[in-house]
Write a protein that holds these residues in place. Structure first.
Motif, PDB file in Angstrom:
ATOM      1  N   ILE A  83       0.835  -1.202   0.000  1.00 16.32           N
ATOM      2  CA  ILE A  83       0.000   0.000   0.000  1.00 16.32           C
ATOM      3  C   ILE A  83       0.868   1.249   0.000  1.00 16.32           C
ATOM      4  N   MET A  84       0.250   2.380  -0.292  1.00 18.61           N
ATOM      5  CA  MET A  84       0.865   3.694  -0.142  1.00 18.61           C
ATOM      6  C   MET A  84       0.379   4.340   1.139  1.00 18.61           C
ATOM      7  N   LEU A  85       1.243   5.117   1.772  1.00 13.92           N
ATOM      8  CA  LEU A  85       0.834   5.975   2.878  1.00 13.92           C
ATOM      9  C   LEU A  85       0.995   7.426   2.462  1.00 13.92           C
ATOM     10  N   VAL A  86       0.029   8.257   2.827  1.00 11.73           N
ATOM     11  CA  VAL A  86       0.104   9.694   2.583  1.00 11.73           C
ATOM     12  C   VAL A  86      -0.083  10.397   3.921  1.00 11.73           C
ATOM     13  N   LEU A  87       0.915  11.193   4.312  1.00 11.75           N
ATOM     14  CA  LEU A  87       0.944  11.824   5.628  1.00 11.75           C
ATOM     15  C   LEU A  87       0.945  13.341   5.455  1.00 11.75           C
ATOM     16  N   PRO A  88      -0.214  13.985   5.462  1.00 15.35           N
ATOM     17  CA  PRO A  88      -0.267  15.440   5.261  1.00 15.35           C
ATOM     18  C   PRO A  88      -0.045  16.204   6.560  1.00 15.35           C
ATOM     19  N   ASP A  89       0.456  17.417   6.443  1.00 24.68           N
ATOM     20  CA  ASP A  89       0.559  18.289   7.604  1.00 24.68           C
ATOM     21  C   ASP A  89      -0.805  18.938   7.845  1.00 24.68           C
ATOM     22  N   GLY A  90      -1.283  18.816   9.074  1.00 24.43           N
ATOM     23  CA  GLY A  90      -2.576  19.391   9.429  1.00 24.43           C
ATOM     24  C   GLY A  90      -2.483  20.637  10.273  1.00 24.43           C
ATOM     25  N   GLY A  91      -1.296  21.249  10.303  1.00 24.61           N
ATOM     26  CA  GLY A  91      -1.130  22.433  11.122  1.00 24.61           C
ATOM     27  C   GLY A  91      -1.060  22.090  12.603  1.00 24.61           C
ATOM     28  N   TYR A  92      -0.792  23.099  13.408  1.00 26.94           N
ATOM     29  CA  TYR A  92      -0.625  22.899  14.846  1.00 26.94           C
ATOM     30  C   TYR A  92      -1.926  22.486  15.513  1.00 26.94           C
ATOM     31  N   ASP A  93      -3.035  23.099  15.073  1.00 24.76           N
ATOM     32  CA  ASP A  93      -4.313  22.875  15.752  1.00 24.76           C
ATOM     33  C   ASP A  93      -5.512  23.035  14.815  1.00 24.76           C
ATOM     34  N   SER A  94      -5.410  22.481  13.618  1.00 19.84           N
ATOM     35  CA  SER A  94      -6.485  22.663  12.637  1.00 19.84           C
ATOM     36  C   SER A  94      -7.735  21.858  12.962  1.00 19.84           C
ATOM     37  N   TRP A  95      -7.560  20.689  13.594  1.00 18.61           N
ATOM     38  CA  TRP A  95      -8.628  19.713  13.825  1.00 18.61           C
ATOM     39  C   TRP A  95      -9.266  19.255  12.509  1.00 18.61           C
ATOM     40  N   TYR A  96      -8.604  19.599  11.387  1.00 15.18           N
ATOM     41  CA  TYR A  96      -8.995  19.137  10.055  1.00 15.18           C
ATOM     42  C   TYR A  96     -10.386  19.621   9.646  1.00 15.18           C
ATOM     43  N   PHE A  97     -10.802  20.769  10.216  1.00 18.96           N
ATOM     44  CA  PHE A  97     -12.037  21.425   9.795  1.00 18.96           C
ATOM     45  C   PHE A  97     -11.771  22.356   8.616  1.00 18.96           C
ATOM     46  N   ASP A  98     -12.849  22.748   7.942  1.00 19.11           N
ATOM     47  CA  ASP A  98     -12.908  24.043   7.285  1.00 19.11           C
ATOM     48  C   ASP A  98     -13.458  24.984   8.347  1.00 19.11           C
ATOM     49  N   SER A  99     -12.590  25.795   8.929  1.00 20.60           N
ATOM     50  CA  SER A  99     -12.992  26.598  10.078  1.00 20.60           C
ATOM     51  C   SER A  99     -14.093  27.589   9.712  1.00 20.60           C
ATOM     52  N   PRO A 100     -15.180  27.623  10.497  1.00 18.72           N
ATOM     53  CA  PRO A 100     -16.239  28.597  10.232  1.00 18.72           C
ATOM     54  C   PRO A 100     -15.915  30.001  10.724  1.00 18.72           C
ATOM     55  N   VAL A 101     -14.802  30.153  11.452  1.00 21.02           N
ATOM     56  CA  VAL A 101     -14.445  31.479  11.973  1.00 21.02           C
ATOM     57  C   VAL A 101     -13.109  31.981  11.438  1.00 21.02           C
ATOM     58  N   ASP A 102     -12.335  31.122  10.789  1.00 24.25           N
ATOM     59  CA  ASP A 102     -11.029  31.513  10.257  1.00 24.25           C
ATOM     60  C   ASP A 102     -10.899  30.981   8.833  1.00 24.25           C
ATOM     61  N   PRO A 103     -11.118  31.828   7.837  1.00 24.38           N
ATOM     62  CA  PRO A 103     -11.121  31.368   6.441  1.00 24.38           C
ATOM     63  C   PRO A 103      -9.770  30.894   5.936  1.00 24.38           C
ATOM     64  N   THR A 104      -8.703  31.112   6.716  1.00 23.99           N
ATOM     65  CA  THR A 104      -7.395  30.624   6.282  1.00 23.99           C
ATOM     66  C   THR A 104      -7.182  29.163   6.647  1.00 23.99           C
ATOM     67  N   TYR A 105      -8.095  28.577   7.406  1.00 21.19           N
ATOM     68  CA  TYR A 105      -8.006  27.168   7.799  1.00 21.19           C
ATOM     69  C   TYR A 105      -9.096  26.368   7.084  1.00 21.19           C
ATOM     70  N   LYS A 106      -8.708  25.700   6.006  1.00 16.29           N
ATOM     71  CA  LYS A 106      -9.656  24.904   5.229  1.00 16.29           C
ATOM     72  C   LYS A 106      -9.044  23.516   4.985  1.00 16.29           C
ATOM     73  N   TYR A 107      -8.854  22.796   6.068  1.00 11.85           N
ATOM     74  CA  TYR A 107      -8.168  21.516   5.957  1.00 11.85           C
ATOM     75  C   TYR A 107      -9.075  20.389   5.475  1.00 11.85           C
ATOM     76  N   GLU A 108     -10.381  20.510   5.652  1.00 12.16           N
ATOM     77  CA  GLU A 108     -11.260  19.518   5.028  1.00 12.16           C
ATOM     78  C   GLU A 108     -11.176  19.628   3.518  1.00 12.16           C
ATOM     79  N   THR A 109     -11.229  20.841   3.010  1.00 12.18           N
ATOM     80  CA  THR A 109     -11.101  21.041   1.569  1.00 12.18           C
ATOM     81  C   THR A 109      -9.754  20.557   1.069  1.00 12.18           C
TER      82      THR A 109
END
Length: 271
Positions: A83-109
């Motif tokens: 298999i392949m593994l893909v290990l993305p950086d999710g930032g210090y505290d993104s929680w992998y959301f598209d943040s509803p209060v911070d448009p610079t955090y769109k980790y779901e997208t």
């Protein structure tokens, strides 16, 4: 001479057993207008292979993209399972959301659109959902189930180890309020972005699920609550509890079981 031969033979066996390939790349996110670092781990025989299944592994709070490789030793298993593994950086505290209060955090997208599109267009993957799994630890365990529950058309299997699968009991911890707003001012954001409230979005059998947590982990209670809710909803899943706390000793052990679980899923859904 005989001892030297045996030593050389043992060295060759060990070298061939873990002869995977690493690549570290920067993938540009249009949604966040920045480059995101990603570690890709390929089987040693990658260039002779095709239609590889992919496991996306998400790191925890304050972590970095390379940790599942460097600390979790997940890469040791890519040759065994092909298999392949893909290990993305999710930032210090993104929680992998598209943040509803911070448009610079769109980790779901980023993960569900930009990252997957890049991986499938640059590597020899099987791009079906049945050949794609996602898991993670702690914040990444929350992120993996959050993304899979909301995007079951993209992922066929999902896991979580020591995951923060209900964030509401922890309103002052791990920077979550920076991504959702405070729970007092934006309670709706906390209700909408916690994994345990997304169970209704999936049907039994839609996702192949594996969830585990250590007895002495501070997330043990919320994992048991998620397990109970999945049971009541009739959603099939594997749930494991065993001795352990919130640390790499536990996660290094856990990932062996999770990757075996995903490998069996991929084999059962091979083209």
């Amino acid at each position: 001479m005989k001892k030297l031969f045996l030593l050389l033979a043992a060295t060759l066996v060990c070298a061939s057993a873990w002869s995977f390939q690493r690549e570290t790349i920067a993938i540009h996110s249009k949604a966040m207008n920045k480059n995101v670092m990603v570690r890709v781990v390929l089987p040693d025989a990658y260039h002779e292979m095709k239609d590889l299944s992919v496991v996306y592994l998400l790191h925890g709070h304050s972590g970095k993209y390379e940790e599942w490789d460097a600390w979790g030793k997940a890469s040791d298993w890519v040759d065994r399972y092909g298999i392949m593994l893909v290990l993305p950086d999710g930032g210090y505290d993104s929680w992998y959301f598209d943040s509803p209060v911070d448009p610079t955090y769109k980790y779901e997208t980023f993960v569900t659109k930009e990252l997957i599109e890049y991986i499938d267009s640059h590597y020899k993957t099987d791009a079906r959902r049945e050949a794609r799994a996602i898991s993670g630890l702690s914040m990444g365990g929350h992120g993996a189930l959050y993304l899979a529950f909301r995007n079951a058309d993209i992922f066929g299997a999902a896991g979580s180890t020591s995951g923060g699968v209900d964030i509401r009991p922890f309103p002052k911890n791990w920077g979550i309020s920076k991504r959702l707003g405070t729970i007092e001012e934006h309670p709706e954001n906390w209700e909408e972005h916690t994994v345990i409230n997304l169970v209704e979005r999936i049907k039994s059998g839609e996702l192949s699920l594996i969830i585990d947590c250590g007895y002495d982990d501070f997330f043990f209670g919320v994992n048991c609550a998620l397990h109970e809710k999945l049971l009541k909803a009739g959603i099939k899943h594997d749930f494991y509890v065993r001795e352990g706390v919130h640390n790499w000793d536990y996660w290094r052990n856990s990932i062996q079981y999770q990757l075996l679980y995903f490998s069996n899923y991929f084999k059962a859904h091979k083209k």
